[in-house]
Design an enzyme around this catalytic site. Sequence first.
Site, PDB file in Angstrom:
ATOM      1  N   LYS A 115     -59.737 -36.351  31.395  1.00  0.00           N
ATOM      2  CA  LYS A 115     -58.894 -37.735  31.068  1.00  0.00           C
ATOM      3  C   LYS A 115     -59.305 -38.402  29.458  1.00  0.00           C
ATOM      4  O   LYS A 115     -59.454 -39.225  29.097  1.00  0.00           O
ATOM      5  CB  LYS A 115     -57.539 -38.142  31.765  1.00  0.00           C
ATOM      6  CG  LYS A 115     -56.925 -37.026  32.600  1.00  0.00           C
ATOM      7  CD  LYS A 115     -55.969 -37.362  32.656  1.00  0.00           C
ATOM      8  CE  LYS A 115     -54.133 -36.242  33.257  1.00  0.00           C
ATOM      9  NZ  LYS A 115     -53.371 -36.984  34.166  1.00  0.00           N
ATOM     10  N   LYS A 197     -55.850 -24.817  31.684  1.00  0.00           N
ATOM     11  CA  LYS A 197     -54.207 -24.763  32.784  1.00  0.00           C
ATOM     12  C   LYS A 197     -53.285 -25.183  31.756  1.00  0.00           C
ATOM     13  O   LYS A 197     -53.348 -25.648  29.659  1.00  0.00           O
ATOM     14  CB  LYS A 197     -54.026 -25.538  33.780  1.00  0.00           C
ATOM     15  CG  LYS A 197     -54.682 -27.061  33.307  1.00  0.00           C
ATOM     16  CD  LYS A 197     -53.911 -27.651  34.840  1.00  0.00           C
ATOM     17  CE  LYS A 197     -54.117 -29.494  34.558  1.00  0.00           C
ATOM     18  NZ  LYS A 197     -52.905 -29.469  34.833  1.00  0.00           N
ATOM     19  N   LYS A 200     -48.499 -30.103  30.337  1.00  0.00           N
ATOM     20  CA  LYS A 200     -47.603 -30.937  29.100  1.00  0.00           C
ATOM     21  C   LYS A 200     -48.170 -31.005  27.760  1.00  0.00           C
ATOM     22  O   LYS A 200     -47.214 -31.557  26.856  1.00  0.00           O
ATOM     23  CB  LYS A 200     -46.629 -31.738  30.423  1.00  0.00           C
ATOM     24  CG  LYS A 200     -45.690 -31.236  31.162  1.00  0.00           C
ATOM     25  CD  LYS A 200     -45.547 -32.544  32.098  1.00  0.00           C
ATOM     26  CE  LYS A 200     -45.047 -32.659  33.732  1.00  0.00           C
ATOM     27  NZ  LYS A 200     -46.243 -33.590  34.123  1.00  0.00           N
TER      28      LYS A 200
HETATM   29  P1  TYM Z   1     -48.726 -33.470  37.322  1.00  0.00           P
HETATM   30  O1  TYM Z   1     -47.194 -34.104  36.366  1.00  0.00           O
HETATM   31  O2  TYM Z   1     -50.059 -33.318  36.228  1.00  0.00           O
HETATM   32  O3  TYM Z   1     -48.321 -31.776  38.047  1.00  0.00           O
HETATM   33  C1  TYM Z   1     -47.129 -32.103  39.239  1.00  0.00           C
HETATM   34  C2  TYM Z   1     -47.080 -31.305  39.509  1.00  0.00           C
HETATM   35  O4  TYM Z   1     -47.527 -29.938  39.610  1.00  0.00           O
HETATM   36  C3  TYM Z   1     -48.429 -29.020  39.283  1.00  0.00           C
HETATM   37  N1  TYM Z   1     -49.524 -28.730  38.081  1.00  0.00           N
HETATM   38  C4  TYM Z   1     -49.106 -26.945  38.522  1.00  0.00           C
HETATM   39  N2  TYM Z   1     -49.335 -25.864  38.942  1.00  0.00           N
HETATM   40  C5  TYM Z   1     -49.659 -24.771  38.702  1.00  0.00           C
HETATM   41  N3  TYM Z   1     -49.993 -24.297  37.471  1.00  0.00           N
HETATM   42  C6  TYM Z   1     -49.995 -25.214  36.279  1.00  0.00           C
HETATM   43  N4  TYM Z   1     -50.637 -25.119  35.092  1.00  0.00           N
HETATM   44  C7  TYM Z   1     -49.550 -26.641  36.763  1.00  0.00           C
HETATM   45  N5  TYM Z   1     -49.668 -27.965  35.568  1.00  0.00           N
HETATM   46  C8  TYM Z   1     -49.752 -28.668  36.632  1.00  0.00           C
HETATM   47  C9  TYM Z   1     -49.970 -29.875  39.865  1.00  0.00           C
HETATM   48  O5  TYM Z   1     -50.485 -29.552  40.038  1.00  0.00           O
HETATM   49  C10 TYM Z   1     -48.604 -30.636  40.129  1.00  0.00           C
HETATM   50  O6  TYM Z   1     -48.917 -30.396  42.222  1.00  0.00           O
HETATM   51  N6  TYM Z   1     -51.015 -37.140  39.891  1.00  0.00           N
HETATM   52  C11 TYM Z   1     -49.735 -35.619  39.736  1.00  0.00           C
HETATM   53  C12 TYM Z   1     -48.266 -36.229  40.612  1.00  0.00           C
HETATM   54  C13 TYM Z   1     -48.526 -37.279  41.706  1.00  0.00           C
HETATM   55  C14 TYM Z   1     -48.570 -36.520  42.979  1.00  0.00           C
HETATM   56  C15 TYM Z   1     -49.066 -37.612  43.763  1.00  0.00           C
HETATM   57  C16 TYM Z   1     -48.619 -35.361  43.601  1.00  0.00           C
HETATM   58  C17 TYM Z   1     -48.260 -38.807  42.055  1.00  0.00           C
HETATM   59  N7  TYM Z   1     -48.216 -38.909  42.901  1.00  0.00           N
HETATM   60  C18 TYM Z   1     -48.919 -37.420  45.391  1.00  0.00           C
HETATM   61  C19 TYM Z   1     -48.424 -35.135  44.853  1.00  0.00           C
HETATM   62  C20 TYM Z   1     -48.879 -35.655  45.866  1.00  0.00           C
HETATM   63  C21 TYM Z   1     -49.917 -34.992  39.034  1.00  0.00           C
HETATM   64  O7  TYM Z   1     -50.358 -35.596  37.794  1.00  0.00           O
HETATM   65  O8  TYM Z   1     -48.948 -34.178  38.922  1.00  0.00           O
END
Ligand code: TYM
Length: 333
Positions: A115, A197, A200
Amino acid sequence: MLDDKKTIFSGIQPSGFVTLGNYLGAINNWIKLQNDYNCFYCIADLHTITVRQEPAKFRKTAVELLMQYIAAGLDPEINIIYCQSHVHQHAELSWILSCFTYMGELQRMTQFKEKSQKHSDNINAGLFTYPVLMASDILLYQTELVPVGEDQKQHLEITREIASRFNKIYGDVFKIPEVYIPKAGARVMALQDPSKKMSKSDENANNTVAIMDKPEIIMSKFKKAVTDSENEVRFSETKPGVSNLINIYCAVTGNTIEQTEKEFSSGGYGVFKKAVGEAVVAKLEPIQKKFYDLQNNKDYIDTIIKNNTERASYVAEKTIRKVKKKIGFLPKV
Ligand code: TYM
């Protein structure tokens, strides 16, 4: 207030529409687990401001994320679905735990490195301490299981490390959480570039399928998906595009890789890509319909936000009180 079940915590950032990656890596599994655990699912909006947000759009994205959670099948009566910034204990615990986290540990985080490269004009301290906030989210609810995609594995490891370190000093304050990563869908790759990957924030719209994309858009994105010069539907490291499509198909239909390879052993990539698109559309259409219904039901959404914030705050406060007492802060009178 909570059943005698184990606790789950997870969240998604409100930084755009939920992608197929978010859905298959996270939400789809949350739905499968919702009856067997006490589940907390947050809109991780505190995390999102590590990148600048336009206020009106940010607010809209957050409430739409909540609606997508519900539309996808998370029952707001049995799951505690809420907005992270509404429960102040997240930020409070994050400060405390940052005093139990080492710079070296945070410097090793892959996501920080990635990032800070992507947002080189805004490498803020929040981007650096992001894993501490994530650890706080999880530990605040005495979480035992965290269902996430594969990209979050390192954040789970540091969470366990911080919790163990704290417990070693103060006794068993936090439960040590386990990570839950699905077999299929743990890492959905970009459709035009299967070496990275699906995300968004991808600038190329054809790389990403949003769960709210219209059926014809979804079909066209899968039609254009990158494959290879062979014409064989086979899962292999040397065939990242096709393997990604197989992975998506398996996650959506519940089929195994072998079944999928057999099903598409003739017909070539054209037939296969169309079938993957159709399977995704069939899965997403009812979600989209429910989302549009929810858009007309603002009062219902407001009630959910209000009730679930109270439920989350109650549990969060219990943990933060315990933490403060253990550390030796002067009690409030
Ligand atoms: P974020 O918003 O990037 O993604 C949310 C969830 O989606 C999963 N994910 C994916 N899984 C498979 N293939 C992909 N291409 C893909 N892109 C995203 C991520 O692994 C995630 O499970 N920091 C975290 C959000 C968060 C969180 C937490 C998660 C904040 N606090 C506590 C778990 C526990 C995040 O940015 O996820």
